[in-house]
Design an enzyme around this catalytic site. Structure first.
Site, PDB file in Angstrom:
ATOM      1  N   ASP A 222       0.779  -1.161   0.384  1.00 53.83           N
ATOM      2  CA  ASP A 222      -0.012   0.017   0.174  1.00 53.83           C
ATOM      3  C   ASP A 222       0.900   1.230   0.056  1.00 53.83           C
ATOM      4  O   ASP A 222       2.412   1.057   0.135  1.00 53.83           O
ATOM      5  CB  ASP A 222      -1.096   0.040   1.451  1.00 53.83           C
ATOM      6  CG  ASP A 222      -1.929  -1.085   1.203  1.00 53.83           C
ATOM      7  OD1 ASP A 222      -2.481  -1.447   0.021  1.00 53.83           O
ATOM      8  OD2 ASP A 222      -2.425  -1.315   2.266  1.00 53.83           O
TER       9      ASP A 222
ATOM     10  N   TYR B 283       6.423 -10.151   6.959  1.00 54.34           N
ATOM     11  CA  TYR B 283       6.503  -8.776   7.166  1.00 54.34           C
ATOM     12  C   TYR B 283       6.889  -8.454   8.477  1.00 54.34           C
ATOM     13  O   TYR B 283       7.011  -9.196   9.552  1.00 54.34           O
ATOM     14  CB  TYR B 283       5.151  -8.067   7.069  1.00 54.34           C
ATOM     15  CG  TYR B 283       4.529  -7.964   5.847  1.00 54.34           C
ATOM     16  CD1 TYR B 283       4.507  -6.925   5.000  1.00 54.34           C
ATOM     17  CD2 TYR B 283       3.828  -8.933   5.095  1.00 54.34           C
ATOM     18  CE1 TYR B 283       3.782  -6.763   3.904  1.00 54.34           C
ATOM     19  CE2 TYR B 283       3.290  -8.948   3.894  1.00 54.34           C
ATOM     20  CZ  TYR B 283       3.304  -7.917   3.168  1.00 54.34           C
ATOM     21  OH  TYR B 283       2.875  -7.566   1.892  1.00 54.34           O
TER      22      TYR B 283
END
Length: 269
Positions: free
Chosen positions: A51, A109
């Site tokens: 994003d 992540y």
């Protein structure tokens, strides 16, 4: 010929990975640079679309070309044509059946929090600043209820387009080093905003606003409205993508910066 590349980028000034009209994206910058080196238009596929504001140290892409170039042309040539906040880490020719997204078996992540009374001036866009007192151990304890295969609807963005909310989280660790708190999470795949929504909820536990058991309760409820807010984008990094070992893709330090590959109390995974 199909080429795979390892990519890192500072996502601070980009409107996400995906090419969009009238705003800059990581995909657009890479495709422009690759097209210059290959001398033909290049379209790329990535392992995971990040994003706006999200970073990567372990993004993987692939593209097809009939341009015969040495490895140095793809790495050094690309890095000289890319903006300073995007860089190539490695290159490898792969079989035609390889796909950066669909050949991947897991993603990892890291979310980096700067927990201090005052905001940082250095690395400010690479961490998320929270001034409240945060107990990383409580966050870690609460996060263990997310391990395994679950319906993660509670931590899914409303705009998520995935066909199923089921994901298998194989590792979740929250640790502190001085003012820095790092959430390290690995799963077969992630839903839209899943890591940031998990982080936002665990922060409520770390701040003493919710008990440790609350995370398991909201997970079981499968209701996004019951969970915590979406954590800020700036602290999130895609640090690794797993592929079958027989593909022989390079393994690089995960980062960001000084962070070791193994989370505290674990071996590499």
């Amino acid at each position: 010929m199909r080429i795979a590349l390892g990519i890192e980028y500072d996502g601070s000034r980009y409107f996400g990975w995906q090419r969009q009209r009238e705003v800059i994206s990581v995909q657009e910058e890479l495709e422009k640079a690759l097209s210059r080196i290959a001398n033909h238009p290049v379209s790329i596929q990535c392992a995971g679309r990040t994003d706006a504001g999200v970073h990567a140290t372990g993004q993987v892409i692939h593209f097809d070309t009939d341009a015969n170039r040495a490895e140095g042309a793809w790495t050094l040539g690309l890095n000289s044509n890319l903006p300073p906040d995007i860089a190539v880490r490695w290159v490898k020719q792969v079989d035609e059946g390889f796909h950066a997204r669909f050949s991947a078996t897991a993603r990892r992540y890291r979310y980096v929090i700067y927990n201090h009374n005052y905001r940082p001036a250095i690395l400010g866009s690479g961490v998320s600043h929270y001034h409240e007192t945060i107990d990383a151990d409580l966050m870690h304890q609460a996060g263990q209820s997310l391990l395994g295969e679950h319906d993660f609807s509670t931590f899914r963005a409303v705009a998520c387009q995935s066909n199923t909310p089921w994901r298998n989280v194989t590792h979740l660790c929250v640790s502190r080093s001085g003012p820095y708190i790092v959430l390290d999470i690995k799963a077969n795949a992630f839903l839209h905003h899943m890591v940031r929504n998990i982080t936002g909820s665990l922060l409520l536990v770390g701040q003493g606003l919710q008990p440790v058991e609350w995370i398991a309760e909201v997970l079981a409820a499968r209701d996004r409205n019951l969970a915590g807010p979406t954590a800020k984008a700036g602290g999130l990094y895609l640090v690794d993508v797993d592929y079958p070992a027989e593909l022989g893709l390079p393994q690089m330090p995960l980062g960001p910066l000084w962070l070791p590959d193994s989370a505290p109390g674990t071996t590499s995974f």
